[in-house]
Design a protein around this motif. Structure first.
Motif, PDB file in Angstrom:
ATOM      1  N   GLY A  50       1.014  -0.585   0.140  1.00  0.00           N
ATOM      2  CA  GLY A  50       0.237  -0.312   0.017  1.00  0.00           C
ATOM      3  C   GLY A  50       0.392   1.378   0.343  1.00  0.00           C
ATOM      4  N   THR A  51       0.217   2.151  -0.470  1.00  0.00           N
ATOM      5  CA  THR A  51       1.430   3.697  -0.957  1.00  0.00           C
ATOM      6  C   THR A  51       0.300   4.714   0.479  1.00  0.00           C
ATOM      7  N   ILE A  52       0.856   5.312   1.173  1.00  0.00           N
ATOM      8  CA  ILE A  52       0.530   7.167   1.274  1.00  0.00           C
ATOM      9  C   ILE A  52       1.096   7.742   0.796  1.00  0.00           C
ATOM     10  N   GLY A  53       0.208   9.010   0.539  1.00  0.00           N
ATOM     11  CA  GLY A  53       1.226  10.760   0.828  1.00  0.00           C
ATOM     12  C   GLY A  53       1.528  11.043   1.753  1.00  0.00           C
ATOM     13  N   SER A  54       1.566  12.761   1.331  1.00  0.00           N
ATOM     14  CA  SER A  54       2.529  13.248   2.152  1.00  0.00           C
ATOM     15  C   SER A  54       1.025  14.064   3.435  1.00  0.00           C
ATOM     16  N   SER A  55       0.378  13.801   2.384  1.00  0.00           N
ATOM     17  CA  SER A  55      -0.700  13.854   3.807  1.00  0.00           C
ATOM     18  C   SER A  55      -1.684  13.102   4.094  1.00  0.00           C
ATOM     19  N   GLY A  56      -1.508  12.391   4.374  1.00  0.00           N
ATOM     20  CA  GLY A  56      -2.034  11.156   4.508  1.00  0.00           C
ATOM     21  C   GLY A  56      -2.622  10.301   4.373  1.00  0.00           C
ATOM     22  N   LEU A  57      -3.040  11.330   3.093  1.00  0.00           N
ATOM     23  CA  LEU A  57      -4.465  10.111   2.222  1.00  0.00           C
ATOM     24  C   LEU A  57      -3.328   8.285   1.508  1.00  0.00           C
ATOM     25  N   THR A  58      -3.885   8.009   2.005  1.00  0.00           N
ATOM     26  CA  THR A  58      -3.844   6.481   1.564  1.00  0.00           C
ATOM     27  C   THR A  58      -4.383   6.317  -0.205  1.00  0.00           C
ATOM     28  N   GLY A  59      -3.218   5.846  -0.293  1.00  0.00           N
ATOM     29  CA  GLY A  59      -3.706   5.848  -2.435  1.00  0.00           C
ATOM     30  C   GLY A  59      -3.836   4.462  -3.017  1.00  0.00           C
ATOM     31  N   TYR A  60      -3.537   3.091  -2.361  1.00  0.00           N
ATOM     32  CA  TYR A  60      -3.733   2.113  -2.237  1.00  0.00           C
ATOM     33  C   TYR A  60      -3.255   0.969  -1.938  1.00  0.00           C
ATOM     34  N   TYR A  61      -4.148  -0.409  -1.920  1.00  0.00           N
ATOM     35  CA  TYR A  61      -4.131  -1.059  -0.874  1.00  0.00           C
ATOM     36  C   TYR A  61      -4.348  -2.343  -2.053  1.00  0.00           C
ATOM     37  N   ALA A  62      -3.130  -3.362  -1.665  1.00  0.00           N
ATOM     38  CA  ALA A  62      -3.439  -4.705  -2.783  1.00  0.00           C
ATOM     39  C   ALA A  62      -4.420  -5.719  -2.702  1.00  0.00           C
ATOM     40  N   ASP A  63      -4.891  -6.612  -3.093  1.00  0.00           N
ATOM     41  CA  ASP A  63      -6.010  -6.849  -3.157  1.00  0.00           C
ATOM     42  C   ASP A  63      -5.206  -7.711  -2.100  1.00  0.00           C
ATOM     43  N   GLY A  64      -6.509  -8.648  -1.167  1.00  0.00           N
ATOM     44  CA  GLY A  64      -5.628  -9.494  -0.166  1.00  0.00           C
ATOM     45  C   GLY A  64      -6.334  -8.822   1.035  1.00  0.00           C
ATOM     46  N   VAL A  65      -5.092  -6.878   1.271  1.00  0.00           N
ATOM     47  CA  VAL A  65      -4.797  -7.059   1.990  1.00  0.00           C
ATOM     48  C   VAL A  65      -6.004  -5.719   3.071  1.00  0.00           C
ATOM     49  N   GLU A  66      -6.507  -5.475   1.764  1.00  0.00           N
ATOM     50  CA  GLU A  66      -7.912  -4.079   2.238  1.00  0.00           C
ATOM     51  C   GLU A  66      -8.649  -4.877   3.242  1.00  0.00           C
ATOM     52  N   GLY A  67      -9.030  -3.849   3.895  1.00  0.00           N
ATOM     53  CA  GLY A  67      -9.734  -4.191   4.880  1.00  0.00           C
ATOM     54  C   GLY A  67      -8.952  -4.218   6.210  1.00  0.00           C
ATOM     55  N   ARG A  68      -7.080  -5.381   5.875  1.00  0.00           N
ATOM     56  CA  ARG A  68      -7.003  -5.845   6.408  1.00  0.00           C
ATOM     57  C   ARG A  68      -5.517  -4.672   8.113  1.00  0.00           C
ATOM     58  N   PHE A  69      -4.835  -3.862   6.783  1.00  0.00           N
ATOM     59  CA  PHE A  69      -3.961  -3.430   6.649  1.00  0.00           C
ATOM     60  C   PHE A  69      -4.566  -2.110   6.415  1.00  0.00           C
ATOM     61  N   THR A  70      -3.494  -1.522   7.357  1.00  0.00           N
ATOM     62  CA  THR A  70      -4.385  -0.166   7.565  1.00  0.00           C
ATOM     63  C   THR A  70      -2.940   0.502   7.544  1.00  0.00           C
ATOM     64  N   ILE A  71      -2.100   1.760   6.504  1.00  0.00           N
ATOM     65  CA  ILE A  71      -1.204   2.398   6.350  1.00  0.00           C
ATOM     66  C   ILE A  71      -0.795   4.262   6.978  1.00  0.00           C
ATOM     67  N   SER A  72      -0.757   4.436   8.185  1.00  0.00           N
ATOM     68  CA  SER A  72      -1.123   6.094   8.606  1.00  0.00           C
ATOM     69  C   SER A  72       0.322   6.405   8.856  1.00  0.00           C
ATOM     70  N   ARG A  73       0.583   7.254   8.808  1.00  0.00           N
ATOM     71  CA  ARG A  73       2.498   8.206   9.492  1.00  0.00           C
ATOM     72  C   ARG A  73       1.557   9.090  10.017  1.00  0.00           C
ATOM     73  N   SER A  74       3.050  10.286  10.953  1.00  0.00           N
ATOM     74  CA  SER A  74       2.708  10.394  12.069  1.00  0.00           C
ATOM     75  C   SER A  74       4.626  12.101  11.043  1.00  0.00           C
ATOM     76  N   ASN A  75       4.411  12.871  10.229  1.00  0.00           N
ATOM     77  CA  ASN A  75       5.034  13.699  10.446  1.00  0.00           C
ATOM     78  C   ASN A  75       6.101  14.466  11.175  1.00  0.00           C
ATOM     79  N   ASP A  76       5.703  14.671  12.557  1.00  0.00           N
ATOM     80  CA  ASP A  76       6.089  14.397  13.718  1.00  0.00           C
ATOM     81  C   ASP A  76       6.545  13.970  13.946  1.00  0.00           C
ATOM     82  N   LYS A  77       6.422  12.616  13.369  1.00  0.00           N
ATOM     83  CA  LYS A  77       8.045  11.622  13.957  1.00  0.00           C
ATOM     84  C   LYS A  77       8.269  11.199  13.189  1.00  0.00           C
TER      85      LYS A  77
END
Length: 121
Positions: A50-77
């Motif tokens: 999966g991918t995530i942009g600078s704003s925190g919006l996730t752009g893509y999840y692979a089939d088979g992981v969507e709904g089970r995996f979540t990508i997130s980010r902390s720009n502070d860290k």
């Protein structure tokens, strides 16, 4: 550029893990950076999770992981995360973090060293 993954390990089927990728050496919050998680199982090619942009919006999840995996980010860290739930044996792989940096429109990829995730009872 340095990417350091952590959080992998052995987990039973149905369990959860959270992977972290600590980034340094570039402007993590830049809109010219796309972060992503990939994985490579034994004997298989590396695949995009999966991918995530600078704003925190996730752009893509692979089939088979969507709904089970979540990508997130902390720009502070300067860290991107991969929260994995309802893990299955087929999720066993080395998980890699990647940073794609655009400079004058030209992308360059940087990879972490990977962290092993094993799903087994």
């Amino acid at each position: 550029v340095q990417l350091v993954e952590s959080g992998g390990g052995l987990v039973q089927p149905g369990g959860s893990l959270r992977l972290s990728c600590a980034a340094s050496g570039f402007t993590f919050s830049s809109n010219l950076v796309v972060m992503s998680w990939h994985r490579q199982a034994p004997g298989k090619e590396r695949e995009l999770v999966g991918t995530i942009g600078s704003s925190g919006l996730t752009g893509y999840y692979a089939d088979g992981v969507e709904g089970r995996f979540t990508i997130s980010r902390s720009n502070d860290k300067n860290t991107v995360y991969l929260q994995m739930t309802s893990l299955r044996p087929e999720d066993t792989a080395v998980y890699f973090c990647k940073a794609k940096l655009y400079t004058e429109g030209v992308p360059t990829n940087y990879w972490g060293q990977g962290t092993q995730v094993t799903v087994s009872s």
